[in-house]
Design a protein around this motif. Structure first.
Motif, PDB file in Angstrom:
ATOM      1  N   SER A   1       9.965  -5.521   0.517  1.00 25.49           N
ATOM      2  CA  SER A   1       9.967  -5.298  -0.927  1.00 25.49           C
ATOM      3  C   SER A   1      10.629  -3.959  -1.213  1.00 25.49           C
ATOM      4  O   SER A   1      10.767  -3.118  -0.318  1.00 25.49           O
TER       5      SER A   1
ATOM      6  N   GLU B   1       5.561  -6.360   3.774  1.00 27.75           N
ATOM      7  CA  GLU B   1       6.531  -7.280   3.173  1.00 27.75           C
ATOM      8  C   GLU B   1       7.849  -6.568   2.974  1.00 27.75           C
ATOM      9  O   GLU B   1       7.931  -5.349   2.942  1.00 27.75           O
TER      10      GLU B   1
ATOM     11  N   GLU C   1      12.822 -12.948  -4.431  1.00 25.77           N
ATOM     12  CA  GLU C   1      11.399 -12.970  -4.092  1.00 25.77           C
ATOM     13  C   GLU C   1      10.938 -11.550  -3.806  1.00 25.77           C
ATOM     14  O   GLU C   1      11.639 -10.754  -3.228  1.00 25.77           O
ATOM     15  N   ASN C   2       9.770 -11.201  -4.206  1.00 20.69           N
ATOM     16  CA  ASN C   2       9.175  -9.883  -3.940  1.00 20.69           C
ATOM     17  C   ASN C   2       9.840  -8.735  -4.692  1.00 20.69           C
ATOM     18  O   ASN C   2       9.596  -7.578  -4.383  1.00 20.69           O
TER      19      ASN C   2
ATOM     20  N   HIS D   1       7.215  -6.641  -6.438  1.00 24.63           N
ATOM     21  CA  HIS D   1       6.227  -5.947  -5.616  1.00 24.63           C
ATOM     22  C   HIS D   1       6.889  -4.670  -5.104  1.00 24.63           C
ATOM     23  O   HIS D   1       8.062  -4.675  -4.750  1.00 24.63           O
TER      24      HIS D   1
END
Lengths: 164, 155
Positions: free
Chosen positions: B63, B61, B113-114, B117
């Motif tokens: 991140s 991802e 978003e993310n 993480h």
């Protein structure tokens, strides 16, 4: 006799040129294909919920945990749990090259996860504790084994002090 | 005299119409270009780092990253580098300014978003002790999940 001086008027019926029409239709079809989104419409029937009195759970949590310890050139992998009937499963795996992917470690972790899943199908989380002298590659191999066949997605790291 | 009884056979020459062919090809090229997905690589392998090998086929991802090498730990999200010796024992100072930096990062990126993480990119030889201590600091700072990056088998 044919009259060749006066040319007879002929009606020219307009002939539609099909090629640009086919072009236009092709591009419209392409647009439609690219813009289509398929959505599955499902229906969920929710029955009325049953009423029950809440009570404090008397069950002790299972708290499944996989512990890996280095004993010489062997890695001892143990799946243990508490709950009403504590217990454990164990596997021993030769360490081999510590910096290479250890297929035997992956298989041992997968086997322990399978056994634990069969015993406690409702448990979704596993804790992982490695001893401080094991490395990142070995952690990844154990995680690969636990996540095989999507058995366990939620993995929680525990302190190395619990494994040392 | 013109002979209307017999018809002269004329061979029709097929004329290739280039204009509509070019139209269609241009349209196809436009659709192909529109359909191409160009994404930045989520994780760039740092130089000199040997990633762990995994059987996973999951994609990484996009991140924030923390890179653990043999001698240092780079917290890319807050642009700080610390020597690895600081993480060899579980005695990280709770008043360390890095916790403030993490908090500031989370406030600035709360809608991203993310952002909660963390991609943990570590050398395969990093001891579990160091890894755990780094992850512990990140979890105490409020980051929800750690994504351990390894070289997988791909899709």
């Amino acid at each position: 006799m044919f009259d060749l001086d006066n040319t007879t008027e002929r009606r020219h019926a307009p002939e539609p040129d099909l090629v640009p029409i086919l072009d236009g239709l092709t591009s419209v079809i392409f647009f439609l294909l690219l813009s289509i989104t398929f959505i599955g419409i499902t229906k969920i029937t929710v029955p009325p919920s049953t009423v029950s009195t809440a009570s404090v759970s008397k069950d002790i949590p299972i708290s499944g945990r996989i512990v890996a310890q280095l004993r010489g050139q062997t890695i001892l992998v143990k799946m243990e749990w508490i709950g009403r009937h504590p217990g454990s499963f164990e596997e021993s795996v030769p360490r081999g090259d510590a910096l290479e992917k250890n297929e035997k470690l992956i298989d041992a972790s997968a086997k322990l996860a399978e056994q634990f899943k069969a015993k406690f199908p409702d448990e979704k989380t596993i804790q992982i504790a490695l001893s401080s002298n094991l490395n990142y590659q070995e952690l990844i191999s154990i995680m690969d084994g636990l996540r095989k066949d999507d058995r366990y997605e939620d993995l929680v790291l525990s302190s190395y002090t619990e494994a040392d | 005299m013109l002979d209307f009884e017999g018809e002269k056979k004329r061979s029709k020459v097929l004329i290739l119409q280039l204009a509509p062919m070019i139209d269609v090809f241009v349209l196809i090229i436009v659709f192909l270009i529109k359909g191409t997905i160009m994404e930045e690589t989520a994780v760039t392998k740092p130089e000199g780092l040997n990633l762990a090998q995994s059987v996973s086929r999951e994609q990484s991802e996009n991140s924030p990253q923390v890179i653990i090498s043999n001698d240092k730990v780079e917290f890319k999200l807050v642009d700080q580098v610390r020597p690895i010796a600081e993480f060899k024992e579980d005695d990280f100072n709770p008043r360390d300014p890095i916790f403030k930096a993490f908090k500031k990062f989370q406030e600035e990126n709360k809608n991203l978003e993310n952002a909660n993480h963390i991609n943990v990119i570590s050398d395969r030889s990093t001891s579990y002790k160091v890894l755990y201590n780094v992850v512990k600091i990140l979890r105490l700072s409020g980051f929800q999940s750690m994504l351990f990056v390894a070289e997988g088998e791909g899709q």
